[in-house]
Write an enzyme that holds these catalytic residues in place. Sequence first.
Site, PDB file in Angstrom:
ATOM      1  N   ASN A 185       0.822  -1.203   0.000  1.00 34.89           N
ATOM      2  CA  ASN A 185       0.000   0.000   0.000  1.00 34.89           C
ATOM      3  C   ASN A 185       0.862   1.262   0.000  1.00 34.89           C
ATOM      4  O   ASN A 185       0.975   1.937  -1.021  1.00 34.89           O
ATOM      5  CB  ASN A 185      -0.954  -0.030   1.201  1.00 34.89           C
ATOM      6  CG  ASN A 185      -1.996   1.066   1.144  1.00 34.89           C
ATOM      7  OD1 ASN A 185      -1.892   1.997   0.359  1.00 34.89           O
ATOM      8  ND2 ASN A 185      -3.010   0.968   1.980  1.00 34.89           N
ATOM      9  N   ASP A 186       1.490   1.562   1.135  1.00 35.33           N
ATOM     10  CA  ASP A 186       2.245   2.814   1.221  1.00 35.33           C
ATOM     11  C   ASP A 186       3.374   2.894   0.193  1.00 35.33           C
ATOM     12  O   ASP A 186       3.688   3.978  -0.290  1.00 35.33           O
ATOM     13  CB  ASP A 186       2.820   2.981   2.637  1.00 35.33           C
ATOM     14  CG  ASP A 186       1.723   3.183   3.671  1.00 35.33           C
ATOM     15  OD1 ASP A 186       0.656   3.708   3.300  1.00 35.33           O
ATOM     16  OD2 ASP A 186       1.920   2.820   4.841  1.00 35.33           O
TER      17      ASP A 186
END
Lengths: 93, 528
Positions: free
Chosen positions: B453-454
Amino acid sequence: MEIFVTAMTIFVLAVFVGFEIITKVPPTLHTPLMSGSNAISGITIVGALVLAGSMDSSPLAKIIAAIAVMFATINVVGGFLVTHRMLAMFKKK
Amino acid sequence: MIPAQIVNIAYVIAAVLFIFDLKWMSHPRTAVRGNMAGALGMALAIVVTLLSEQWDWRYMTVAAAVGALIGAVAALRVQMTSMPEMVALFNGFGGAASVLVAGSALIAAYAALGEAPPAAQDLQMKVATVLSALIGSVTFFGSYVAFGKLAEFLAVKWKLYAWQKAIKFSFSTIVAAGAIYYGVTAGVMPHGAGSTEGMLGIGIALCGALIGGILLRKSARFPGMDALKGLSALATVGAGVWVVLDPVNQVLFWGLVAIAGVLGVVLTLSIGGADMPVVIALLNSYSGLAAAATGFVLNNNVLIISGSLVGASGIILTQIMCKAMNRSLANVLFGTMGPTGDTPDADEVYKSVKSTSAEEIAMLLDDVQRVVIVPGYGMAVAQAQHTVRNLAQLLEAKDILVEYAIHPVAGRMPGHMNVLLAEADVEYDKLREMDAINPEMEQVDVCIVLGANDVVNPVAKTDPQSPIAGMPIIDVDQARTVIVIKRSLSPGFAGIPNPLFAADNALMFFNDGKKAIQAIIDAVKESD
């Protein structure tokens, strides 16, 4: 003092050797590098063995050192074995 | 009996073998040989040590047998997804060994004589003993916390499995009970509560109770935690100086170990999952430095050399990890990570999210030339690496080029994803580093983001106010189509929404990682 200077020289030079060779390790091998260097840091076993086996130190000193022998052996045996297991999986086409 | 000169020469050979071990780690082709060289060096060092004198064999053989058994079983049974936990635990053992060697050396050198030996022998030993105990104790307790957080039984609110409960409660009980027992029997009872030793004994008991208590809590932070960090750091330094001045006092030595243990716990406890790669690398470095310090205690060159090699290795990995997150080490250790005031509202960001199905993805994959898979920690959690490999093989059979883009901090330790994919028989030359794949992203037809995600959040480049601003990311948004496999739209570790999910070229496939990939495999096979 002389002993200390020698030891310090060795320490500083070894750190530089470490920096030089480890910057060349590719990211793909970073996990085996960590478990392998972990096994190497198990070298404390040498010191632990000397203290645990010393003929003339007290039983307390020997028992404490023996526990250190156990921890260091876990590191050495487990570290090299698991690193080998991992490295054996890296294959090329 | 081997004379001392031969022993020392053998130690030099062992050190050279360790250097070759790490040098040969520079390529997967030579790495196996390197590891064997390291093992050979270790065997040599142990054998010459054992042959160098007459020994009292009783204690060491039992201890070594137990250790070898535990180590071998752990190494052969551990799952590749659990590698971070194992390395964390082993770091801790290295730290513990250093503390105990220093403690034993201190007793052997001073307590047996009942007084300090001639002053020349010497400041080096005293300082090194302190450093060995201090770094070793921080490493041991810090590593236990890292292990507990990785195995998800420390500082969590959910219900624990029986084995997790067993470890959590027995560790806390042993530390607290052991410290209280030692503090009372060695400090308070023989010397009286008012004496220096008595006070130290009470201090040790308090530290043990504090460590045991903190580790039972269900949250990672508590009021006064930052104050405790500073306080325990100061107290550790103070106790260290005191031990140098009064090395004969054993209660004081264990007091230093206890307070350094508190420091190790509070330093590591608040660090979150995605920062774990940094912490493990740092603890790795500490375990090496502790070994080097032990080398100074015993005046043993092979310990100094090996310890500093490992110390350097850990520091380099720590640096690489910090750079890959664009954060300083201080920020990882002391800062908090979380959404800032300006973080856009998730509902606003996600209003144009498009959801997709396995069939649609199969159709999409029907006429492409190049696919890149971006794995993250979610792949490890879902144990999806084998399924991913199956999908890749299926696509390769259709003459599609499949590669993997690995972010340096993907997963919970450096190189975590690479090991998992190697386990699934993915050739290492298909794993591409972030800097190598990013310039080619525009030519990629489909990018599959699996449990990351990040590290793919374009906000890192666009919003200088964001907590991840400046963090290098894999530019999946440049690919023609991005498929994100994720259970839900929940934010990643940084706690911020990811506009990638709502991008025009992005499709969300909401599912568990392994099930999702399997569904795609089935759909691709069906469409043939």
